[in-house]
Design an enzyme around this catalytic site. Structure first.
Site, PDB file in Angstrom:
ATOM      1  N   ASP A 103      22.832 -11.072 -30.475  1.00 11.83           N
ATOM      2  CA  ASP A 103      22.833 -12.476 -30.038  1.00 11.83           C
ATOM      3  C   ASP A 103      23.153 -13.383 -31.223  1.00 11.83           C
ATOM      4  OD1 ASP A 103      22.010 -11.561 -27.576  1.00 11.83           O
ATOM      5  OD2 ASP A 103      19.878 -11.965 -27.966  1.00 11.83           O
TER       6      ASP A 103
HETATM    7  N1  URA Z   1      17.991  -7.532 -27.977  1.00 12.90           N
HETATM    8  C1  URA Z   1      18.071  -8.870 -27.906  1.00 12.90           C
HETATM    9  O1  URA Z   1      17.328  -9.499 -27.162  1.00 12.90           O
HETATM   10  N2  URA Z   1      18.984  -9.497 -28.661  1.00 12.90           N
HETATM   11  C2  URA Z   1      19.815  -8.859 -29.510  1.00 12.90           C
HETATM   12  O2  URA Z   1      20.611  -9.492 -30.195  1.00 12.90           O
HETATM   13  C3  URA Z   1      19.730  -7.459 -29.578  1.00 12.90           C
HETATM   14  C4  URA Z   1      18.803  -6.821 -28.803  1.00 12.90           C
END
Ligand code: URA
Length: 237
Positions: A103
């Site tokens: 993310d």
């Molecule tokens: N899980 C999440 O919630 N975000 C990420 O970036 C990776 C795994």
């Protein structure tokens, strides 16, 4: 492969410049000066020398990035900076892409490569490559949460996670390590929501046999060592 293409790929120099250097007699193949940029050479066995330096051809490159927040795991975005903006110019001609997504606000280990087969293998839902995250949560993690993660969590009507590992990593229990075996959208954040908690900081620290180099500053990337690449490619990691 044509010698101008090989040199351009290996050195990250434009073909026009390479052609000029070839014509000036700055390139040798197995000791012989090559003056024709269209000559074909054997990239695996011929000894190519450019301006007195031996040239090593390679098709693929594998980079470990310590992703900072604020970057999208993509090669292009209209609005935000992307992780490939952080790749040094010397690798630009390899046209690497991120293997999977973190993310925009997630930190840590992201593999960038132009090896589509390896990327496909690592991302295949059947591969179940373990990914470990360091998590800071808004509330302390409870002992019973460990069991809930172990049993798998239903995130969607037709999707329950594989058994995941939750390890408490601080005395106040707001820091933990989580290992998951899939890569669903916002998976770790949604798993914490399911235990009535909230992720406030997320950093990936390993993927398969590959561990984030603690000495790599945020925003920096470096090539994987041969051992790291082997560890990443090894099955059942
Ligand atoms: N899980 C999440 O919630 N975000 C990420 O970036 C990776 C795994």
């Amino acid at each position: 492969m044509r010698i101008d293409k090989l040199l351009s790929n290996a050195l990250g120099i434009g073909r026009k410049e390479i052609r000029q250097s070839v014509k000036k007699g700055l390139v040798r193949c197995n000791g012989n000066v090559i003056k024709d940029p269209s000559v074909h050479v054997d990239e695996n066995n011929d000894e190519i020398v450019f301006c007195g330096e031996a040239v090593k051809y390679r098709e693929f490159v594998y980079l470990m990035l310590n992703k900072p927040e604020g970057y999208i795991s993509a090669t292009y975005d209209k609005k935000y900076p992307v992780v490939t903006d952080l790749v040094p110019a010397e690798y630009a001609h390899f046209e690497v892409f991120p293997v999977g997504r973190l993310d925009i606000d997630t930190h840590g280990l992201l593999l960038l490569t132009n090896d589509g087969d390896l990327a496909h293998r690592l991302l295949s839902p059947k591969s179940h490559v373990p990914k470990t995250y360091f998590v800071e949560s808004a509330k302390p993690v409870k002992e019973e949460d460990i069991k809930i993660f172990e049993n798998g969590i239903e995130l969607e009507a037709d999707f329950t996670t594989l058994p995941a590992k939750l390890e408490i990593a601080s005395d106040d229990k707001t820091e933990s390590l989580v290992t998951i075996y899939e890569g669903k959208f916002h998976q770790v954040k949604r798993m914490f929501e399911a235990i009535d908690n909230e992720v406030v900081y997320l950093k990936r620290i390993s993927m398969g046999g590959l561990k984030l180099d603690q000495a790599l500053a945020e925003g920096q990337c470096r090539e994987l060592t041969a051992e790291e690449l082997d560890a990443l490619c090894a099955k059942n990691n």
